[in-house]
Design an enzyme around this catalytic site. Structure first.
Site, PDB file in Angstrom:
ATOM      1  N   LYS A   1       0.871  -1.178   0.000  1.00  0.00           N
ATOM      2  CA  LYS A   1       0.000   0.000   0.000  1.00  0.00           C
ATOM      3  C   LYS A   1       0.908   1.228   0.000  1.00  0.00           C
ATOM      4  O   LYS A   1       1.493   1.584   1.017  1.00  0.00           O
ATOM      5  CB  LYS A   1      -0.933   0.008   1.207  1.00  0.00           C
ATOM      6  CG  LYS A   1      -1.926   1.161   1.127  1.00  0.00           C
ATOM      7  CD  LYS A   1      -3.033   1.025   2.153  1.00  0.00           C
ATOM      8  CE  LYS A   1      -4.123   2.063   1.949  1.00  0.00           C
ATOM      9  NZ  LYS A   1      -3.671   3.430   2.055  1.00  0.00           N
TER      10      LYS A   1
ATOM     11  N   ARG B   1      -7.723  11.967  -7.599  1.00  0.00           N
ATOM     12  CA  ARG B   1      -8.945  11.277  -7.206  1.00  0.00           C
ATOM     13  C   ARG B   1     -10.050  12.262  -6.849  1.00  0.00           C
ATOM     14  O   ARG B   1     -11.217  12.010  -7.118  1.00  0.00           O
ATOM     15  CB  ARG B   1      -8.604  10.381  -6.018  1.00  0.00           C
ATOM     16  CG  ARG B   1      -9.776   9.683  -5.421  1.00  0.00           C
ATOM     17  CD  ARG B   1      -9.283   8.532  -4.564  1.00  0.00           C
ATOM     18  NE  ARG B   1     -10.369   7.912  -3.857  1.00  0.00           N
ATOM     19  CZ  ARG B   1     -10.680   8.195  -2.602  1.00  0.00           C
ATOM     20  NH1 ARG B   1      -9.979   9.076  -1.935  1.00  0.00           N
ATOM     21  NH2 ARG B   1     -11.682   7.579  -2.023  1.00  0.00           N
TER      22      ARG B   1
ATOM     23  N   LYS C   1      -2.958  -2.530   7.605  1.00  0.00           N
ATOM     24  CA  LYS C   1      -1.989  -1.490   7.976  1.00  0.00           C
ATOM     25  C   LYS C   1      -0.769  -2.007   8.734  1.00  0.00           C
ATOM     26  O   LYS C   1      -0.764  -3.112   9.269  1.00  0.00           O
ATOM     27  CB  LYS C   1      -2.698  -0.468   8.874  1.00  0.00           C
ATOM     28  CG  LYS C   1      -3.710   0.362   8.136  1.00  0.00           C
ATOM     29  CD  LYS C   1      -3.071   1.615   7.624  1.00  0.00           C
ATOM     30  CE  LYS C   1      -4.069   2.758   7.597  1.00  0.00           C
ATOM     31  NZ  LYS C   1      -3.464   4.028   7.350  1.00  0.00           N
TER      32      LYS C   1
ATOM     33  N   GLU D   1      -0.509   4.949  -7.875  1.00  0.00           N
ATOM     34  CA  GLU D   1      -0.110   5.902  -6.842  1.00  0.00           C
ATOM     35  C   GLU D   1       1.115   6.688  -7.301  1.00  0.00           C
ATOM     36  O   GLU D   1       2.107   6.094  -7.735  1.00  0.00           O
ATOM     37  CB  GLU D   1       0.236   5.101  -5.571  1.00  0.00           C
ATOM     38  CG  GLU D   1       0.225   5.902  -4.308  1.00  0.00           C
ATOM     39  CD  GLU D   1      -1.158   5.969  -3.654  1.00  0.00           C
ATOM     40  OE1 GLU D   1      -2.173   5.610  -4.305  1.00  0.00           O
ATOM     41  OE2 GLU D   1      -1.210   6.396  -2.486  1.00  0.00           O
TER      42      GLU D   1
HETATM   43  S1  IVH Z   1      -6.575  -0.477  -4.822  1.00  0.00           S
HETATM   44  C1  IVH Z   1     -10.994  -0.201  -5.647  1.00  0.00           C
HETATM   45  N1  IVH Z   1      -4.006  -0.897  -4.340  1.00  0.00           N
HETATM   46  O1  IVH Z   1      -4.933   3.450  -1.047  1.00  0.00           O
HETATM   47  C2  IVH Z   1      -9.590  -0.338  -5.143  1.00  0.00           C
HETATM   48  N2  IVH Z   1      -4.959   1.139  -3.596  1.00  0.00           N
HETATM   49  O2  IVH Z   1      -8.305   3.523  -0.337  1.00  0.00           O
HETATM   50  C3  IVH Z   1      -8.818   0.873  -5.379  1.00  0.00           C
HETATM   51  N3  IVH Z   1      -3.346   2.635  -2.527  1.00  0.00           N
HETATM   52  O3  IVH Z   1      -6.025   6.212  -2.058  1.00  0.00           O
HETATM   53  C4  IVH Z   1      -7.545   0.963  -4.663  1.00  0.00           C
HETATM   54  N4  IVH Z   1      -1.593   1.340  -2.745  1.00  0.00           N
HETATM   55  O4  IVH Z   1      -4.483   5.362  -3.859  1.00  0.00           O
HETATM   56  C5  IVH Z   1      -5.044  -0.056  -4.201  1.00  0.00           C
HETATM   57  N5  IVH Z   1      -1.771  -1.400  -4.048  1.00  0.00           N
HETATM   58  C6  IVH Z   1      -2.787  -0.544  -3.893  1.00  0.00           C
HETATM   59  C7  IVH Z   1      -2.658   0.690  -3.275  1.00  0.00           C
HETATM   60  C8  IVH Z   1      -3.760   1.516  -3.136  1.00  0.00           C
HETATM   61  C9  IVH Z   1      -2.040   2.500  -2.300  1.00  0.00           C
HETATM   62  C10 IVH Z   1      -4.145   3.817  -2.106  1.00  0.00           C
HETATM   63  C11 IVH Z   1      -5.086   4.327  -3.145  1.00  0.00           C
HETATM   64  C12 IVH Z   1      -6.223   4.877  -2.344  1.00  0.00           C
HETATM   65  C13 IVH Z   1      -6.155   4.109  -1.077  1.00  0.00           C
HETATM   66  C14 IVH Z   1      -7.237   3.059  -1.009  1.00  0.00           C
END
Ligand code: IVH
Length: 696
Positions: free
Chosen positions: A125, A146, A323, A182
Site C-alpha cells: 500500500k 482522485r 496497515k 499511486e
Molecule cells: S486499490 C478499488 N491498491 O490506497 C480499489 N490502492 O483507499 C482501489 N493505494 O487512495 C484501490 N496502494 O491510492 C489499491 N496497491 C494498492 C494501493 C492503493 C495505495 C491507495 C489508493 C487509495 C487508497 C485506497
C-alpha cells in the site's frame, strides 16, 4: 465509551465533526496537514463509534458519511469515467487483520470450511496519492487526481514531468486504457528535497506523501518537475478495446508489459496463511524499502470472484488494506538536548515522551538545526509530530497548534561545545553550528584521529579505523599527544590489554608512530583538521609562514595575506589557535617528538609572542598538561622555563603537591599561577596571580 449525558455526547460529536472537517481540508485541499494520519484516524474512529452507539447523532454532513476531497481553484475538474473508490482499512496490525478479511470473503462467497483456500493478489500500500492516467490509442491524454472519487483535478501537465510514466504505451495499445495507481516520492528524493529546503532556510515537508501531493498540485509544472516523483500502477479505470485478463495479478503483468511501472514486491497467495506471511515479510522489509508504505493490500485474485463479491457503498468487498504501525505520531517534547556529531556539527535533539512510531518506541528525534526548530515553532512542553520511516533518524516534523505554558523560553544554541567546551561557530550563510574543538573534542575524536593518521596527513601506518575505534573506546587516547605515548612501556602494556590486539599489530603501530614523527609543517597543519584547511591551504600556510608558531600567532590580517586564504578560512584558523587547548595539542605533539623542518617563511611574521623575555618555573603536577607539554607551550610562546626560582623568575606555575619551589616563590614575592593562569598567559592575557603576593 465513557457514560455521558446525551447533550454532552452531541457536543462531543459536533466537536469531532468540526475537527475532522478542518483536518480533512488541511490534508486534501491544502496538502498541509496539522496532525498525523494516526491521530486523524483516532478522531474518526471515535466519531464513528459515537454514531454507531447513538444513531440519532448521525447527520448527513458528518465526515463519516462523505468522501472528502476537493478541487483547488486553478485546476480543471475532471469527471471520472468510473468512480475512483477507496478500500476498507484493517487497522488491526496483527495477523488477525488478514484472517478477518479472509473469513469475510469466504463467508460472502459461501465457502464452507472444506473448500480450498481463496487465491489473493497481495501488494504494497503505497503512501502517495491516487492518480488516474488515461491513455487513448496508447497516448497519455489526461492525468487526474482522485478528488472526491467522482470528480478530480486535471494535473496532466505536472504528471507529464514524471519520467517513469510513459507518454506512449508499449505494444498494441487498447482504444482506451485508464491506469490507476499511486504517485509517490522516494525516500531518498524526499530527504534530498528537505535537505535543500533546509540549506535554503525554507520550510520542509512533513513526509514524502505531502511533498508529492504538493508537487502534483503545483500550478507551475517547472516546480513540480524539480521533485522527482515516481509512480506504481495497481489497477484499472475505464477500458475500451481490450480484454482484461482473468486475474488481478495477470492484469498487473499486462500493465507492466505496456511499459507502466508496477511494483515487483507483490505475490499471488493462497488463503489467510499466505496473507499473514506476506504482511509479516513486507513488515520486516518495510524500513529497507526505497519508499513509504503504510500497509499492504490484499485483493481477491480472480476477476470472476471480484464481480461476485461486488461493493458495499463505495468500497469493494474483494479488497482490504492491512496497515502497519503509523510512521507519524503525536507526543510531548520534554526537553531539547544538543548532540555533537563526528564532524563537530551541533544538532538539537528532541527528548520525547516515549512513543510507538514506525514500529519502534522513539524517545529521541532530531530537530536538525536551530533555524528549522524556530521555523517549526517548537518549544519544550509542546505536542509535536514525530516521524520515523526507513532507516532515517526519527525527526520532529512539526507541532500541533495549541496552548503552551507562557514561560517557556526560546531555545538558544550554546556558545560553548557541550562535550569539550570549545567555541561554537556558525559561518555566514550556514545553518549549522559547529564545535571548533576538532581533535580536542571527544565527540570528534575518532574522526579527527583517523584524519590525523591519514596517508596525506601524518601517514601513521597501522592506524586504521578499527584500531582507532578500539583505542578511543578503551579510553587509551584522550588527546593526540597520548597517541605517541603508546610506544612507551606503559603504552605497550595498555595496547597488549586491548581485545584481539596481536603483538605484531602493536609493533606495527609503534613503528608507524615513530616514522610519522618526521613530518613536514604542511602535513602537520593539514593533520590538525582545522576546518577549511585542506592540503592545498596547509601547503600555502607552511610556505608563507615557515614556522608553526607564526601560523598559530598570525592575526587575521596576516592570514589574509596568504594566497587563497579568505575571511572564512582565516577566521577558522584564528579560532583554532585562539583556544589554549589547541595550542597545547601542538605543544604536546612537539614534546612527544613530532618534528618538521622550519624556516623563516615567505613573509617573516611580526606576530607578538606573549612570553618573550619571560622566565617561568614549573612545580607540582598540573592537571591537564604534562611537564613536557607545559614547557613546550611556554617555549612556543617565546618564554623560558628555569629549574629553580630566583628573583629573576617572572612566574611560578604551581600544580598539585607543589613543594619547596612554591615556598621559595612566596619568600621572594614571585607571582604564582595555577594552570588556568598559565593558559591565560599563553593566550596573551595578563597573568593573574592565584594568591596575593606580598609587597616587597
Ligand atoms: S486499490 C478499488 N491498491 O490506497 C480499489 N490502492 O483507499 C482501489 N493505494 O487512495 C484501490 N496502494 O491510492 C489499491 N496497491 C494498492 C494501493 C492503493 C495505495 C491507495 C489508493 C487509495 C487508497 C485506497
Amino acid at each position: 465509551m465513557p457514560r455521558m449525558p446525551v447533550e454532552d455526547l452531541a457536543q462531543r460529536a459536533a466537536e469531532l465533526a468540526a475537527k475532522l472537517h478542518h483536518h480533512a481540508q488541511r490534508y486534501y485541499v491544502h496538502d498541509a496537514p496539522e496532525i498525523p494520519d494516526a491521530e486523524y484516524d483516532r478522531l474518526y474512529a471515535e466519531l464513528q463509534a459515537l454514531e454507531a452507539a447513538h444513531p440519532e447523532l448521525l447527520t448527513s454532513d458528518s465526515p463519516t458519511q462523505r468522501v472528502i476531497g476537493g478541487v483547488l481553484a486553478g485546476f480543471t475538474p475532471v469527471r471520472h469515467a468510473l468512480p475512483m473508490l477507496s478500500i476498507r482499512t484493517e487497522t488491526d496490525t496483527t495477523p488477525a487483520g488478514a484472517q478477518a478479511f479472509d473469513e469475510r470473503v469466504r463467508r460472502e462467497l459461501e465457502l464452507d470450511a472444506a473448500a480450498p483456500p481463496v487465491e489473493y493478489s497481495a501488494e504494497l500500500k503505497f503512501d502517495g496519492l491516487a492518480m488516474n492516467l488515461r491513455y487513448e490509442a496508447g497516448r497519455l491524454v489526461q492525468a487526474a487526481t482522485r478528488g472526491d472519487g467522482e470528480t478530480g483535478e486535471d494535473v496532466t501537465q505536472n504528471i507529464r514531468t514524471i519520467r517513469e510514466i510513459p507518454l506512449r504505451l508499449a505494444g498494441a495499445a487498447p482504444a482506451v486504457l485508464e491506469v490507476r495507481g499511486e504517485v509517490y516520492l522516494r525516500r531518498d528524493a524526499f530527504e534530498r528535497l528537505n535537505e535543500r529546503q533546509r540549506e535554503r532556510g525554507e520550510k520542509t515537508f512533513v513526509n514524502p506523501r505531502n511533498a508529492a501531493a504538493g508537487a502534483v498540485r503545483q500550478l507551475d509544472p517547472a516546480i513540480a518537475a524539480q521533485r522527482p516523483l515516481s509512480f506504481f500502477a495497481y489497477g484499472l479505470g475505464e477500458v475500451q478495446g481490450w480484454v482484461q485478463p482473468e486475474t488481478h495479478s495477470a492484469t498487473l503483468d499486462a500493465l507492466a508489459a505496456f511499459g507502466v511501472p508496477v511494483c515487483p514486491d507483490r505475490a499471488v497467495l493462497q488463503g489467510a496463511a499466505g496473507l499473514v506471511a506476506f504482511h509479516a515479510a513486507m513488515g520486516a522489509r518495510r524500513d529497507a524499502l526505497a519508499f513509504d508504505i503504510d500497509g499492504v493490500v490484499y485483493k481477491v485474485n480472480a476477476m470472476a470472484l471480484q464481480r461476485r463479491l461486488g461493493f458495499v457503498t463505495r468500497e469493494p468487498r474483494w479488497a482490504v488494506a492491512h496497515k502497519y504501525p503509523a510512521q507519524e505520531q503525536l507526543t510531548r517534547l520534554n526537553a531539547i538536548d544538543i548532540q555533537v556529531g563526528r564532524t563537530g556539527k551541533l544538532t538539537p535533539v528532541a527528548k520525547l515522551e516515549p512513543v510507538f512510531v514506525g514500529g519502534t518506541t522513539v524517545s529521541n528525534a532530531t530537530l536538525h538545526n536551530v533555524f528549522e526548530l524556530r521555523r517549526k515553532g517548537v518549544r519544550v512542553g509542546d505536542t509535536v509530530i514525530v516521524r520515523r520511516a526507513g532507516d532515517v533518524i526519527p525527526e520532529v516534523v512539526g507541532k500541533v497548534p495549541g496552548e503552551r505554558p507562557a514561560h517557556v523560553p526560546n531555545f538558544r544554541m550554546p556558545t560553548a561545545c557541550p562535550v569539550c567546551g570549545s567555541r561554537v561557530l556558525r559561518e555566514r550563510g550556514e545553518v549549522n553550528h559547529r564545535c571548533s574543538g576538532g581533535l580536542f573534542c571527544a565527540a570528534q575524536r575518532k574522526q579527527a584521529l583517523l584524519h590525523f593518521a591519514g596517508r596525506r596527513a601524518m601517514d601513521i601506518e597501522g592506524l586504521g579505523d578499527k584500531l582507532v575505534d578500539q583505542l578511543v573506546d578503551a579510553g587509551l587516547i584522550g588527546t593526540l599527544p597520548e597517541l605517541y605515548r603508546l610506544g612507551s612501556p606503559e603504552g605497550l602494556r595498555k595496547l597488549s590489554a586491548l581485545d584481539r590486539m596481536a603483538d605484531k599489530s602493536a609493533a606495527n603501530l609503534v613503528a608507524g608512530l615513530e616514522k610519522s614523527k618526521h613530518s613536514t609543517l604542511a602535513r602537520f597543519l593539514y593533520a590538525l583538521g582545522i576546518r577549511h584547511v585542506g592540503e592545498a591551504t596547509a601547503k600555502d600556510l607552511a610556505r608563507h609562514f615557515g614556522r608553526i608558531d607564526r601560523v598559530m600567532d598570525a592575526t587575521l590580517e596576516q592570514l589574509l595575506e596568504v594566497k587563497d586564504v579568505g575571511p572564512v578560512v582565516a577566521h577558522s584558523i584564528r579560532t583554532c589557535f585562539e583556544q589554549p587547548h589547541n595550542r597545547e595539542v601542538v605543544a604536546g605533539l612537539r614534546a612527544a617528538g613530532v618534528t618538521w623542518p622550519e624556516h623563516d617563511g615567505a613573509a617573516a611574521s611580526s606576530a607578538p609572542q606573549p612570553l618573550t623575555g619571560k622566565t617561568l618555573v614549573l612545580t607540582g603536577t598540573l592537571q591537564l598538561l604534562s611537564r613536557d607539554e607545559a614547557k613546550a607551550l611556554i617555549e612556543a610562546a617565546g618564554g623560558k622555563v628555569a629549574g629553580s626560582v630566583s628573583k629573576k623568575t617572572h612566574w611560578v606555575v604551581a600544580g598539585e603537591d607543589a613543594g619547596s619551589k612554591l615556598e621559595k616563590a612566596r619568600e621572594l614575592g614571585v607571582a604564582v599561577l595555577d594552570e588556568a593562569g598559565l593558559r591565560a598567559l599563553l593566550a596573551g592575557e595578563p597573568g593573574e596571580p592565584v594568591e596575593p603576593t606580598p609587597d616587597c
